[in-house]
Design a protein around this motif. Sequence first.
Motif, PDB file in Angstrom:
ATOM      1  N   ALA A 137       0.752  -1.036   0.157  1.00 30.12           N
ATOM      2  CA  ALA A 137      -0.099  -0.036   0.005  1.00 30.12           C
ATOM      3  C   ALA A 137       0.812   1.234  -0.022  1.00 30.12           C
ATOM      4  N   ASP A 138       1.449   1.641  -1.313  1.00 30.19           N
ATOM      5  CA  ASP A 138       2.130   3.024  -1.287  1.00 30.19           C
ATOM      6  C   ASP A 138       1.158   4.096  -1.309  1.00 30.19           C
ATOM      7  N   TYR A 139       0.251   4.190  -2.022  1.00 32.39           N
ATOM      8  CA  TYR A 139      -0.621   5.416  -1.714  1.00 32.39           C
ATOM      9  C   TYR A 139      -0.996   5.412  -0.560  1.00 32.39           C
ATOM     10  N   HIS A 140      -1.178   4.445   0.348  1.00 28.17           N
ATOM     11  CA  HIS A 140      -1.654   4.711   1.800  1.00 28.17           C
ATOM     12  C   HIS A 140      -0.497   5.480   2.488  1.00 28.17           C
ATOM     13  N   SER A 141       0.806   5.099   2.135  1.00 38.65           N
ATOM     14  CA  SER A 141       2.246   5.490   2.708  1.00 38.65           C
ATOM     15  C   SER A 141       2.305   7.196   2.629  1.00 38.65           C
ATOM     16  N   LEU A 142       1.632   7.802   1.658  1.00 35.51           N
ATOM     17  CA  LEU A 142       1.700   9.032   1.180  1.00 35.51           C
ATOM     18  C   LEU A 142       1.273   9.877   2.388  1.00 35.51           C
ATOM     19  N   THR A 143       0.226   9.530   3.416  1.00 36.13           N
ATOM     20  CA  THR A 143      -0.229  10.410   4.381  1.00 36.13           C
ATOM     21  C   THR A 143       0.991  10.978   5.454  1.00 36.13           C
ATOM     22  N   THR A 144       2.084  10.264   5.179  1.00 34.93           N
ATOM     23  CA  THR A 144       3.237  10.664   6.077  1.00 34.93           C
ATOM     24  C   THR A 144       4.275  11.448   5.318  1.00 34.93           C
ATOM     25  N   HIS A 145       4.007  11.531   4.036  1.00 36.82           N
ATOM     26  CA  HIS A 145       4.722  12.295   3.098  1.00 36.82           C
ATOM     27  C   HIS A 145       6.341  11.831   2.954  1.00 36.82           C
TER      28      HIS A 145
ATOM     29  N   LYS B 158      -4.840   9.625  14.815  1.00 33.29           N
ATOM     30  CA  LYS B 158      -3.841  10.038  13.600  1.00 33.29           C
ATOM     31  C   LYS B 158      -3.779  11.755  14.030  1.00 33.29           C
ATOM     32  N   ILE B 159      -4.960  12.106  14.328  1.00 33.97           N
ATOM     33  CA  ILE B 159      -5.089  13.660  14.718  1.00 33.97           C
ATOM     34  C   ILE B 159      -4.232  13.800  15.857  1.00 33.97           C
ATOM     35  N   ARG B 160      -4.067  12.945  17.026  1.00 35.05           N
ATOM     36  CA  ARG B 160      -3.601  12.887  18.061  1.00 35.05           C
ATOM     37  C   ARG B 160      -1.960  12.835  17.966  1.00 35.05           C
ATOM     38  N   LYS B 161      -1.524  11.862  16.987  1.00 36.52           N
ATOM     39  CA  LYS B 161      -0.099  11.487  16.914  1.00 36.52           C
ATOM     40  C   LYS B 161       0.457  12.540  15.726  1.00 36.52           C
ATOM     41  N   GLN B 162      -0.284  13.065  14.996  1.00 34.53           N
ATOM     42  CA  GLN B 162       0.248  14.003  13.826  1.00 34.53           C
ATOM     43  C   GLN B 162      -0.300  15.259  13.720  1.00 34.53           C
ATOM     44  N   PRO B 163      -0.683  15.878  14.805  1.00 33.74           N
ATOM     45  CA  PRO B 163      -1.469  17.308  14.813  1.00 33.74           C
ATOM     46  C   PRO B 163      -1.068  18.270  13.660  1.00 33.74           C
ATOM     47  N   ASP B 164       0.211  18.224  13.209  1.00 31.90           N
ATOM     48  CA  ASP B 164       0.729  19.406  12.134  1.00 31.90           C
ATOM     49  C   ASP B 164       0.413  18.689  10.689  1.00 31.90           C
ATOM     50  N   ASN B 165       0.033  17.570  10.588  1.00 37.66           N
ATOM     51  CA  ASN B 165      -0.308  17.297   9.311  1.00 37.66           C
ATOM     52  C   ASN B 165      -1.459  16.102   9.099  1.00 37.66           C
ATOM     53  N   ILE B 166      -2.673  17.045   9.522  1.00 36.30           N
ATOM     54  CA  ILE B 166      -3.993  16.113   9.336  1.00 36.30           C
ATOM     55  C   ILE B 166      -4.511  16.315   7.991  1.00 36.30           C
ATOM     56  N   ASN B 167      -4.170  15.527   6.916  1.00 32.44           N
ATOM     57  CA  ASN B 167      -4.412  15.674   5.687  1.00 32.44           C
ATOM     58  C   ASN B 167      -5.574  14.954   5.215  1.00 32.44           C
ATOM     59  N   ALA B 168      -6.254  15.232   4.051  1.00 28.61           N
ATOM     60  CA  ALA B 168      -7.462  14.679   3.591  1.00 28.61           C
ATOM     61  C   ALA B 168      -7.027  13.042   3.395  1.00 28.61           C
ATOM     62  N   GLY B 169      -5.815  12.562   3.021  1.00 31.08           N
ATOM     63  CA  GLY B 169      -5.689  11.267   2.865  1.00 31.08           C
ATOM     64  C   GLY B 169      -5.785  10.535   4.031  1.00 31.08           C
ATOM     65  N   LEU B 170      -5.749  11.246   5.420  1.00 30.02           N
ATOM     66  CA  LEU B 170      -6.045  10.437   6.636  1.00 30.02           C
ATOM     67  C   LEU B 170      -7.370  10.398   6.836  1.00 30.02           C
ATOM     68  N   LEU B 171      -8.160  11.354   6.685  1.00 31.85           N
ATOM     69  CA  LEU B 171      -9.524  11.377   6.666  1.00 31.85           C
ATOM     70  C   LEU B 171     -10.052  10.226   5.749  1.00 31.85           C
ATOM     71  N   THR B 172      -9.749  10.211   4.597  1.00 37.05           N
ATOM     72  CA  THR B 172     -10.399   9.208   3.588  1.00 37.05           C
ATOM     73  C   THR B 172      -9.497   7.911   3.531  1.00 37.05           C
ATOM     74  N   TYR B 173      -8.719   7.610   4.384  1.00 36.42           N
ATOM     75  CA  TYR B 173      -7.881   6.399   4.399  1.00 36.42           C
ATOM     76  C   TYR B 173      -8.791   5.319   4.305  1.00 36.42           C
ATOM     77  N   PRO B 174     -10.017   5.119   5.122  1.00 32.89           N
ATOM     78  CA  PRO B 174     -10.707   4.144   4.990  1.00 32.89           C
ATOM     79  C   PRO B 174     -11.537   3.789   3.588  1.00 32.89           C
ATOM     80  N   THR B 175     -11.691   4.951   2.755  1.00 29.23           N
ATOM     81  CA  THR B 175     -12.206   4.692   1.434  1.00 29.23           C
ATOM     82  C   THR B 175     -11.200   4.115   0.382  1.00 29.23           C
TER      83      THR B 175
END
Length: 330
Positions: free
Chosen positions: A40-48, A111-128
């Motif tokens: 899952a390399d697309y998924h890994s993009l949430t951490t840039h 994730k919001i708790r762990k990476q408060p400086d990088n709450i991107n839309a990819g994290l929100l839509t991770y389950p989709t």
Amino acid sequence: METVVSGIRSTGNLHLGNYFGAMGNFLKMQHEYNCFFFIADYHSLTTHPTPENLKSSVRQVLAEYLACGIDPDVSTIYVQSDLPETAELYLLLNMNAYVGELERCTSFKEKIRKQPDNINAGLLTYPTLMAADILLHKAVKVPVGKDQEQHLEMSRTFANRFNRLYNTQTFPEPYAFNFGQSLIKVPGLDGSGKMGKSEGEGNAVFLADSPANIRKKVMRAVSDSGPTSPNEEKPEAVKNLFALMELVSTSDTIKYFEDKYNECAIRYGDMKKQLAEDIILFTAPIYEKINAIAADDLLLNKVMNLGEEKARDSASKTIKEVRKTMGFRK
Ligand code: TYM
């Protein structure tokens, strides 16, 4: 033959949690299911990750997958981003995924708790995106650890919603799956709960760890000062050590240390020594193959190309069907 989809993010080396959660017994049953294993390399993009990191992590995970025993001629093993059909299905599913339900997802809150400086839309839509991976191949069984149970529930919601909305039977319901009675949560060595890649030094035993490293990590695992009365309830960290033993040790070994614990005669040093040796015995056949496979560019490229081709077969079929159902021209 039932279809199985299993994925691991390309964010680092694989650990025992990944092994038992996402592969485990499936490795022995590749002939009995239509298995897709993907990176899952697309998924890994949430951490840039940087492009170099992304590239090398994908190859490393692939090498470790192969070292575990996935047979690319029997199963399909592929890289998520090699199938842009995944991204298309993700986009389409997102149109019917509601922000409210995504925000309520436990992993998003974490994730919001762990990476408060990088709450991107990819994290929100991770389950989709995860639902897209699964539904693309119409999988019904998804080997995952306990931490992914809610994501599977959401995949079912998205599948059923699509079917209802368009009055079709396009997607079957996918279920989280493990061979035991329930989904597995492999504990870490630091007494804090789950084994994970980002849980800090000393928490995880990686399949690529040398025997010396495994001994060092396990000997430093958190325990406590020992029970003071017979048959005492175990503290969390000690439960974790026993849970790890359940995965790699023989029943005689487990019984020996259980008895010692219940008699207040346990020596955690001895227990950890035994646990380390049993982990080493278990991981050795995998560990010994990783470096050679990782260095074999020809093999890795061949496997990725073959996997892409096989995975595209079912992905393009599903996408065609979905586009037609939704009313697109092509
Ligand atoms: P990732 O990389 O975080 O984890 C990969 C798999 O390993 C399992 N796992 C564990 N299982 C038991 N105990 C642990 N301590 C432990 N740590 C990790 C995870 O449950 C997972 O099964 N979102 C997925 C990747 C993914 C995926 C998918 C999986 C993306 N799309 C479609 C299945 C189907 C994930 O958690 O990656």
